[in-house]
Design an enzyme around this catalytic site. Sequence first.
Site, PDB file in Angstrom:
ATOM      1  N   ASP A   1       0.847  -1.186   0.000  1.00  0.00           N
ATOM      2  CA  ASP A   1       0.000   0.000   0.000  1.00  0.00           C
ATOM      3  C   ASP A   1       0.885   1.239   0.000  1.00  0.00           C
ATOM      4  O   ASP A   1       2.099   1.154   0.141  1.00  0.00           O
ATOM      5  CB  ASP A   1      -0.965  -0.007   1.183  1.00  0.00           C
ATOM      6  CG  ASP A   1      -0.253  -0.018   2.526  1.00  0.00           C
ATOM      7  OD1 ASP A   1       0.979   0.105   2.554  1.00  0.00           O
ATOM      8  OD2 ASP A   1      -0.932  -0.162   3.551  1.00  0.00           O
TER       9      ASP A   1
ATOM     10  N   ASP B   1      -8.074  -7.711   0.317  1.00  0.00           N
ATOM     11  CA  ASP B   1      -7.201  -7.876   1.481  1.00  0.00           C
ATOM     12  C   ASP B   1      -7.964  -7.423   2.707  1.00  0.00           C
ATOM     13  O   ASP B   1      -8.895  -6.616   2.614  1.00  0.00           O
ATOM     14  CB  ASP B   1      -5.913  -7.061   1.339  1.00  0.00           C
ATOM     15  CG  ASP B   1      -6.132  -5.604   1.733  1.00  0.00           C
ATOM     16  OD1 ASP B   1      -5.757  -5.234   2.863  1.00  0.00           O
ATOM     17  OD2 ASP B   1      -6.695  -4.835   0.929  1.00  0.00           O
TER      18      ASP B   1
ATOM     19  N   CYS C   1     -12.952 -28.521   7.261  1.00  0.00           N
ATOM     20  CA  CYS C   1     -11.709 -27.828   6.900  1.00  0.00           C
ATOM     21  C   CYS C   1     -10.529 -28.785   6.820  1.00  0.00           C
ATOM     22  O   CYS C   1     -10.380 -29.688   7.650  1.00  0.00           O
ATOM     23  CB  CYS C   1     -11.421 -26.719   7.916  1.00  0.00           C
ATOM     24  SG  CYS C   1      -9.948 -25.757   7.544  1.00  0.00           S
TER      25      CYS C   1
ATOM     26  N   CYS D   1      -7.271 -27.549   6.799  1.00  0.00           N
ATOM     27  CA  CYS D   1      -6.047 -26.847   7.201  1.00  0.00           C
ATOM     28  C   CYS D   1      -5.293 -27.674   8.234  1.00  0.00           C
ATOM     29  O   CYS D   1      -5.826 -28.620   8.824  1.00  0.00           O
ATOM     30  CB  CYS D   1      -6.391 -25.465   7.767  1.00  0.00           C
ATOM     31  SG  CYS D   1      -6.964 -25.444   9.482  1.00  0.00           S
TER      32      CYS D   1
ATOM     33  N   CYS E   1      -6.976 -28.028  11.652  1.00  0.00           N
ATOM     34  CA  CYS E   1      -8.192 -28.845  11.735  1.00  0.00           C
ATOM     35  C   CYS E   1      -7.967 -30.301  11.329  1.00  0.00           C
ATOM     36  O   CYS E   1      -8.554 -31.214  11.911  1.00  0.00           O
ATOM     37  CB  CYS E   1      -9.278 -28.256  10.833  1.00  0.00           C
ATOM     38  SG  CYS E   1      -9.967 -26.697  11.405  1.00  0.00           S
TER      39      CYS E   1
ATOM     40  N   HIS F   1      -5.842 -21.272  10.553  1.00  0.00           N
ATOM     41  CA  HIS F   1      -7.183 -21.709  10.142  1.00  0.00           C
ATOM     42  C   HIS F   1      -7.935 -20.604   9.416  1.00  0.00           C
ATOM     43  O   HIS F   1      -8.510 -20.839   8.342  1.00  0.00           O
ATOM     44  CB  HIS F   1      -7.998 -22.165  11.341  1.00  0.00           C
ATOM     45  CG  HIS F   1      -9.447 -22.339  11.000  1.00  0.00           C
ATOM     46  ND1 HIS F   1      -9.919 -23.454  10.323  1.00  0.00           N
ATOM     47  CD2 HIS F   1     -10.515 -21.506  11.157  1.00  0.00           C
ATOM     48  CE1 HIS F   1     -11.210 -23.303  10.097  1.00  0.00           C
ATOM     49  NE2 HIS F   1     -11.594 -22.143  10.588  1.00  0.00           N
TER      50      HIS F   1
END
Length: 398
Positions: free
Chosen positions: A92, A280, A318, A320, A323, A362
């Site tokens: 940015d 974002d 999930c 990930c 998880c 997660h």
Amino acid sequence: MLQFERLATDPASHARRGRLTLRHGVVQTPIFMPVGTYGTVKGVLPQSLQQMGAEIILGNTFHLWLRPGLEVVQTFGGLHRFENWHAPILTDSGGFQVWSLGAMRKISEQGVQFASPVNGDKLFLSPEVSMQIQTVLDSDIAMQFDECTPYWQGEGATQGGSGHVTSEAEARASMALSLRWARRSKAEFERLQNPNALFGIVQGGMFEHLRLESLQALVELDLPGYAIGGVSVGEPKELMRQIMAHTPHRLPAHKPRYLMGVGTPEDLVQGVADGVDMFDCVMPTRNARNGTLFTRYGDLKIRNARHRHDPQPIDPSCSCSACAGPDGLSWEQGGRGGFSRAYLHHLERCGEMLAPMLASIHNLHYYLNLMREVRAALEGGVFAAWRLRFAADRSRGV
């Protein structure tokens, strides 16, 4: 260097599936970009970001300028090698951070004079300085220096304080200043022969006709891409959604569109339908550090006592590493790896640093997987049906 290809569109909305090629790699869109303010996504290793499918991350021009400083980053040839992230990076311009300084800064036509929040030094940031900083950072996408138009003006700049809602005249003046700064940003970017891409930022507050004026003037600059800024700055959700619906699809169809600083999973899905390609937000990691976890079936407050004995993972659907564990199989797929809600509840209550680390992994995985599902739905021509299923699942509750 930037190349954008549209691969699929949704006939019932403005949604599109695309591919963005940058100097440091290819990004599939729509995409969510994790925020790495100080050259790191808080609590998450670069390898973990790669494993969860992050293709581009953010860096913060303002904060990296202050610490570690340009001379340090320049020693490493740019931000990529400094933070050991070799895929694309977007930085940015510093405009939002300057706005957030409030009374500590003084805005003029030339730029912004302010006191460093780190040590109180007097500093000056302008379109030219912002482009010089981002050139040293060597980010694949640099943003023009702009003034972020607030929803509330005055002390505190929040509803309930002593300020006021930004008037049309104030929004117009701010938008016009950002346009003048956009022209200066482009001129300096080209003077520096920066080989990367510069995006313009549409401003105009909550006034659609000002947004349109800003958009049209920026399009005349023929920049490689465009962003919608000045949303999620304290305005009511319905006004944010109004600007989301108004602006993105009016930007050039052959260039990428970026909605800055937004938002919830529902906001992202709505943004895709409105024609946005890139998002974002600090929400996944910030909420993780506060014990709020996003799941397919709604948001989960892991600090609640009801999770003390719960053997389930954060999200049974999930895959990930928090998880599903190393086998990558979710509970719904028959796997039984990962960490239980009871364990994360325990870590939270004890203040263990592993709690926000696992929660961040997660939440970021959830956001990135959400975008994967969106892309697959667009490719398959079933985006409308997918949206209905997404909304039904999220309202089901955990």
